[in-house]
Design a protein around this motif. Structure first.
Motif, PDB file in Angstrom:
ATOM      1  N   GLU A 181      13.053   5.971  -2.668  1.00 14.81           N
ATOM      2  CA  GLU A 181      12.110   4.891  -2.958  1.00 14.81           C
ATOM      3  C   GLU A 181      11.385   4.468  -1.677  1.00 14.81           C
ATOM      4  O   GLU A 181      10.167   4.233  -1.688  1.00 14.81           O
ATOM      5  N   PHE A 201       8.757   7.061  -0.899  1.00 10.71           N
ATOM      6  CA  PHE A 201       7.578   6.878  -1.748  1.00 10.71           C
ATOM      7  C   PHE A 201       6.752   5.684  -1.261  1.00 10.71           C
ATOM      8  O   PHE A 201       5.516   5.739  -1.244  1.00 10.71           O
ATOM      9  N   ASP A 202       7.425   4.606  -0.869  1.00 15.83           N
ATOM     10  CA  ASP A 202       6.709   3.437  -0.330  1.00 15.83           C
ATOM     11  C   ASP A 202       5.838   3.836   0.854  1.00 15.83           C
ATOM     12  O   ASP A 202       4.679   3.424   0.956  1.00 15.83           O
ATOM     13  N   LEU A 226       2.837   6.056  -0.390  1.00 13.68           N
ATOM     14  CA  LEU A 226       1.848   5.283  -1.155  1.00 13.68           C
ATOM     15  C   LEU A 226       1.087   4.320  -0.252  1.00 13.68           C
ATOM     16  O   LEU A 226      -0.127   4.129  -0.421  1.00 13.68           O
ATOM     17  N   PHE A 273       2.291  11.979  -9.866  1.00 11.71           N
ATOM     18  CA  PHE A 273       3.683  12.219  -9.510  1.00 11.71           C
ATOM     19  C   PHE A 273       4.138  13.474 -10.252  1.00 11.71           C
ATOM     20  O   PHE A 273       4.145  13.507 -11.490  1.00 11.71           O
ATOM     21  N   PRO A 298      12.784   8.204  -7.561  1.00 12.65           N
ATOM     22  CA  PRO A 298      11.842   7.155  -7.149  1.00 12.65           C
ATOM     23  C   PRO A 298      10.665   6.929  -8.079  1.00 12.65           C
ATOM     24  O   PRO A 298       9.747   6.162  -7.744  1.00 12.65           O
ATOM     25  N   GLY A 347       8.071   4.013  -7.822  1.00 12.66           N
ATOM     26  CA  GLY A 347       6.765   4.434  -7.317  1.00 12.66           C
ATOM     27  C   GLY A 347       5.626   3.921  -8.175  1.00 12.66           C
ATOM     28  O   GLY A 347       4.577   3.517  -7.661  1.00 12.66           O
ATOM     29  N   ARG A 363       5.222   0.252  -7.344  1.00 14.31           N
ATOM     30  CA  ARG A 363       4.642   0.072  -6.003  1.00 14.31           C
ATOM     31  C   ARG A 363       3.171   0.467  -5.993  1.00 14.31           C
ATOM     32  O   ARG A 363       2.343  -0.196  -5.340  1.00 14.31           O
ATOM     33  N   GLN A 422       8.261  15.536  -5.679  1.00 13.51           N
ATOM     34  CA  GLN A 422       9.611  15.022  -5.458  1.00 13.51           C
ATOM     35  C   GLN A 422      10.643  15.851  -6.216  1.00 13.51           C
ATOM     36  O   GLN A 422      10.423  16.218  -7.367  1.00 13.51           O
ATOM     37  N   THR A 457       8.439  14.491   0.105  1.00 13.70           N
ATOM     38  CA  THR A 457       9.510  13.733   0.745  1.00 13.70           C
ATOM     39  C   THR A 457      10.404  14.707   1.516  1.00 13.70           C
ATOM     40  O   THR A 457      10.109  15.902   1.606  1.00 13.70           O
TER      41      THR A 457
END
Length: 402
Positions: A154, A157-158, A161, A174, A185, A189, A192, A231, A257
């Motif tokens: 997560e 991903f933050d 993004l 995604f 995530p 995601g 967010r 991912q 990632t």
């Protein structure tokens, strides 16, 4: 008066009962055992086979540096095939055969770490690192004995993004594998992305291996996504998706990632299929092995690799997957050594308490600076970009903490 052994034990037990001390002192084991499950076969076998040498290096290095409180360590590694039930059986077998000498365990997947969590109770619990950055594990309230040697999925991903928002992007797709690893995530995601004003125009699940690339690329093209976050992949699918998109003429910017950021894979793809990974970006918690300026621990690894892995690719380059494993092992060792220095038994509870107390630790170059274990994770990383001509992932952001 002469006292025989039976009389001595009887009087010792009586005295212990009076003062509240244990009736028998446990002998220190001749060695401590670190158990591990790795996917040496199955869909992620390449990763498991590259991680495995880390255990040999870690065992030698840790023992040369005094082991745990002067006691040497030994690794016990078994294949899981990336099947959580297999890894759980491996763990249960290690508990049965090694007993209290087993002081730590290294898991092979998000699926195993979630499966084993309810079993980590009482004398069945051990401090446990893994290949996973599963967000669920970064919670000392529910998973006190498990930790992440970096930021959660997560968190990763933050980071990506936020990077898209900073570049003025507006739409994102995604694409993820149909595994615990892949799904981790996605819900976070979406939330967010909405906070950042980004529109998620496609959520596409694929097989972890043997995915139907043309179908997935067609859906990506139809979505019109400017960016695509990948991912839940290791060696396959993610390069094929990017290659298929380029053949389709899509201008989509791809980002990944940790497990999609290995130089060996990117170089192999470039050599076999051309430079279509140029500009691919992703999150890495650690320095790459070739970035050793001011990283004394990496220099130690480099010297050992020349001797231990002569004639193999590991002689000159340590994969990111191996680095992640070495980092997790060193965190476990630090927690166990801190526990031993307090003259406390190496129980899971004592080790977890030492783990949670790690603050401002300079690990010698893994990260951009000293690290702390906050919420059983290390929320540190930076964005790297791949150059097909140089064959290197180079930093495209500063180090930051989330």
């Amino acid at each position: 008066m002469t006292m025989n052994r039976r009389s001595f034990l009887k009087r010792s037990a009586a005295a212990s009962a009076v003062i509240g001390a244990p009736s028998l002192l446990k002998a220190q084991p001749a060695e401590y055992v670190f158990g591990a499950s790795l996917p040496l076969t199955g869909p992620f076998a390449t990763a498991g086979q590259l991680v495995a040498p880390a255990f040999a290096m870690a065992q030698r290095l840790i023992n040369e540096e005094g082991g745990i409180g002067g006691v040497p360590i030994r690794f016990l590694t078994e294949d899981s095939g990336y099947v959580p039930q297999n890894a759980l059986a491996n763990y249960q077998r290690a508990l049965a055969t090694e007993g209290e000498a087993l002081v730590a365990y290294f898991g092979d997947s998000t699926g195993f770490m979630k499966l084993v969590a309810p079993e980590l109770r009482g004398d069945q619990a051990r401090l446990m690192g893994s290949t996973s950055f599963a967000s669920e594990l970064a919670n000392p309230e529910t998973n006190p004995y498990q930790f992440l040697a970096g930021p959660s999925y997560e968190d990763q991903f933050d980071i990506l993004l936020q990077n898209i928002a900073n570049e003025g992007g507006s739409s994102v797709a995604f694409i993820y594998s149909n595994t615990e690893f892949g799904r981790d995530p996605i819900a976070h995601g979406k939330a967010r992305a909405e906070e950042l004003g980004l529109k998620v125009v496609l959520e596409e699940s694929t097989k972890a291996q043997g995915a139907d690339i043309p179908t997935h690329v067609t859906k990506l093209a139809q979505s019109g996504a400017e960016y695509c976050l990948l991912q839940g992949y290791v060696t396959g699918v993610w390069p094929q998706l990017i290659g298929g998109a380029r053949q389709f003429g899509l201008p989509t910017k791809f980002m990944g990632t940790f497990w999609g950021m290995e130089k060996i894979i990117a170089d192999r793809v470039t050599a076999e299929a051309g430079p279509f990974l140029e500009g691919y970006q992703g999150v890495m918690p650690y320095r790459y092995f070739y970035d050793r300026e001011g990283a004394p621990r990496y220099e130690t690894f480099a010297e050992m690799s020349k001797e231990m892995f002569a004639g193999t690719p590991l002689e000159t380059y340590m994969p990111t997957w191996t680095i992640q494993t070495m980092c997790a092992i060193e965190i476990v060792v630090r927690a166990l050594r801190d526990t031993a220095e307090k003259d406390l038994p190496l129980t899971a509870d004592n080790a977890a308490e030492s783990l949670a107390a790690i603050r401002d630790w300079d690990m010698g170059g893994y990260f951009g600076g000293p690290i702390s274990l906050e919420g059983n994770k290390i929320g540190t990383g930076r964005v790297y970009t791949y150059g097909a001509e140089s064959g290197l992932f180079t930093p495209s952001s500063d180090w930051f903490t989330v």
